[in-house]
Design a protein around this motif. Structure first.
Motif, PDB file in Angstrom:
ATOM      1  N   GLY A   1      25.733  35.621 -31.658  1.00  0.00           N
ATOM      2  CA  GLY A   1      25.381  34.709 -32.747  1.00  0.00           C
ATOM      3  C   GLY A   1      26.613  34.299 -33.529  1.00  0.00           C
ATOM      4  O   GLY A   1      27.594  35.041 -33.590  1.00  0.00           O
TER       5      GLY A   1
ATOM      6  N   VAL B   1      27.728  31.972 -37.273  1.00  0.00           N
ATOM      7  CA  VAL B   1      27.309  31.218 -38.460  1.00  0.00           C
ATOM      8  C   VAL B   1      28.537  30.590 -39.103  1.00  0.00           C
ATOM      9  O   VAL B   1      29.540  31.268 -39.339  1.00  0.00           O
TER      10      VAL B   1
ATOM     11  N   TRP C   1      26.562  36.991 -42.957  1.00  0.00           N
ATOM     12  CA  TRP C   1      25.646  35.933 -42.518  1.00  0.00           C
ATOM     13  C   TRP C   1      25.204  36.099 -41.075  1.00  0.00           C
ATOM     14  O   TRP C   1      24.033  35.867 -40.750  1.00  0.00           O
ATOM     15  N   THR C   2      26.108  36.510 -40.201  1.00  0.00           N
ATOM     16  CA  THR C   2      25.635  36.773 -38.834  1.00  0.00           C
ATOM     17  C   THR C   2      24.724  37.991 -38.821  1.00  0.00           C
ATOM     18  O   THR C   2      23.748  38.034 -38.073  1.00  0.00           O
TER      19      THR C   2
ATOM     20  N   LEU D   1      21.437  36.670 -39.917  1.00  0.00           N
ATOM     21  CA  LEU D   1      20.868  35.824 -38.861  1.00  0.00           C
ATOM     22  C   LEU D   1      20.244  36.675 -37.757  1.00  0.00           C
ATOM     23  O   LEU D   1      19.103  36.466 -37.344  1.00  0.00           O
TER      24      LEU D   1
ATOM     25  N   PRO E   1      26.196  29.927 -46.050  1.00  0.00           N
ATOM     26  CA  PRO E   1      26.001  29.666 -44.623  1.00  0.00           C
ATOM     27  C   PRO E   1      25.565  28.222 -44.391  1.00  0.00           C
ATOM     28  O   PRO E   1      24.786  27.667 -45.172  1.00  0.00           O
TER      29      PRO E   1
ATOM     30  N   VAL F   1      17.248  28.745 -34.200  1.00  0.00           N
ATOM     31  CA  VAL F   1      18.423  28.043 -34.729  1.00  0.00           C
ATOM     32  C   VAL F   1      18.027  26.677 -35.299  1.00  0.00           C
ATOM     33  O   VAL F   1      18.512  26.270 -36.355  1.00  0.00           O
TER      34      VAL F   1
ATOM     35  N   ASN G   1      18.920  25.883 -39.105  1.00  0.00           N
ATOM     36  CA  ASN G   1      19.831  24.791 -39.449  1.00  0.00           C
ATOM     37  C   ASN G   1      19.169  23.716 -40.302  1.00  0.00           C
ATOM     38  O   ASN G   1      19.847  22.911 -40.918  1.00  0.00           O
TER      39      ASN G   1
ATOM     40  N   ALA H   1      24.099  27.487 -37.542  1.00  0.00           N
ATOM     41  CA  ALA H   1      24.212  28.687 -36.709  1.00  0.00           C
ATOM     42  C   ALA H   1      24.091  28.333 -35.233  1.00  0.00           C
ATOM     43  O   ALA H   1      23.662  27.233 -34.869  1.00  0.00           O
TER      44      ALA H   1
END
Ligand SMILES: [Zn+2]
Length: 310
Positions: A171, A173, A242-243, A246, A180, A274, A278, A183
């Motif tokens: 992943g 980001v 952030w990852t 996610l 963020p 995603v 997004n 991604a």
């Protein structure tokens, strides 16, 4: 406010009023496909008649070719009403956690689970914009082991980074001033350099500043400025917030909405996740995007939809 946000239904009531009939949906599709007026896909001529004998089908005045508003789209040759497609796209795009085939079946009163599943699978195929730009600027990247189930088996959450019999997901980001933005998620075969480099190079633009933990596979990616954070006792949610978020949200979603994702088509579920991530601040515009992309997506025959992930 952009044009697409203005013309776009913001509530179920507004949606229902606007797309209440087959002809209203067809008119919308026509507008999305041919904003400048009909163009024959065969010869490029603009003159055509609307046929009385076939639904929403135009016959080219120059070459005689017949083109339906759904020809060449994910709705091609579907027996379902356009209103059902539109509802499904709206629900999939606007629900913050998406909607499962089972929920869709009951919400839309569909005759069979298979029909609902096909509808979801086809819409999911329209969730990657082929013209999307790669991530750039500062990008966090990480990878994880994804729990999945096989028929009747409970969810397996293996430990460690060895890839034997496990589903692996990478992943990334894009982070702008601590916030963020977009991604990417991808099913990968292993955590070695080959797969990690291929993922990063496919997801980010040259000269991206890549931030990762100290996993050595991220080293030496061409044209990428890499900053490795030595995690050690530092938790991943601090080093790569952030990852980390996610990937943990992805796992929670996978266990909840879809009742445990299966290996088949996992990449398409990642694409759906995603897509929603997004567009988390423009969910209502996402419906428009989904149909607009769908109008350009080639039809996916059933044998492709059920193809096993390799
Ligand atoms: Zn023609």
């Amino acid at each position: 406010m952009s044009g697409s946000e203005v013309r776009f239904p913001k509530s179920l009531i507004e949606f229902q009023g606007r797309f209440a009939s087959e002809s209203a949906c067809a008119a919308y599709l026509f507008e999305r496909r041919w904003p400048e007026g009909f163009v024959c896909p065969g010869c490029g001529d603009g003159r055509a008649w609307l046929l009385k004998t076939k639904a929403f089908t135009y016959e080219c005045a120059a070459c005689g070719r017949q083109t339906s508003v759904t020809a060449g789209t994910i709705m091609h040759a579907s027996k379902l009403p356009l209103t059902t497609w539109f509802w499904a796209a709206f629900l999939m795009a606007t629900h913050s956690n998406g909607i499962s085939a089972l929920q869709l079946q009951s919400q839309l009163g569909l005759g069979s689970y298979r029909t609902a599943w096909m509808l979801c699978a086809k819409l999911r195929r329209a969730m990657v914009n082929p013209e999307r730009e790669p991530l750039s600027g500062v990008v966090e990247a990480d990878e994880t082991i994804f729990p999945f189930r096989t028929k009747g088996d409970p969810i397996v959450v293996p430990a460690g980074r060895s890839s034997v019999g496990k589903m692996l997901v990478a992943g990334a980001v894009e982070v702008d001033g601590g916030t963020p933005r977009r991604a990417r998620l991808k099913v990968i075969e292993g955590f070695g350099k080959h797969d990690i480099h291929a993922f990063v190079l496919g997801a980010v633009a040259p000269n991206t500043r890549l931030v990762t933990d100290d996993w050595p596979s991220y080293n030496g990616i061409p044209d990428i400025k890499h900053k490795a954070i030595t995690v050690g006792p530092m938790a991943a949610h601090i080093a790569l917030p952030w990852t980390h978020r996610l990937l943990s949200n992805l796992k929670r979603w996978g266990l909840g909405v879809s009742h445990g994702l299966r290996k088949t088509n996992l990449q398409h579920y990642l694409d759906e996740f995603v897509f929603r991530f997004n567009r988390r601040r423009t969910r209502h515009a996402a419906f428009d995007t989904l149909l607009a992309i769908g109008a350009r997506t080639a039809p996916a025959p059933y044998h492709l939809l059920i193809r096993k992930a390799t």
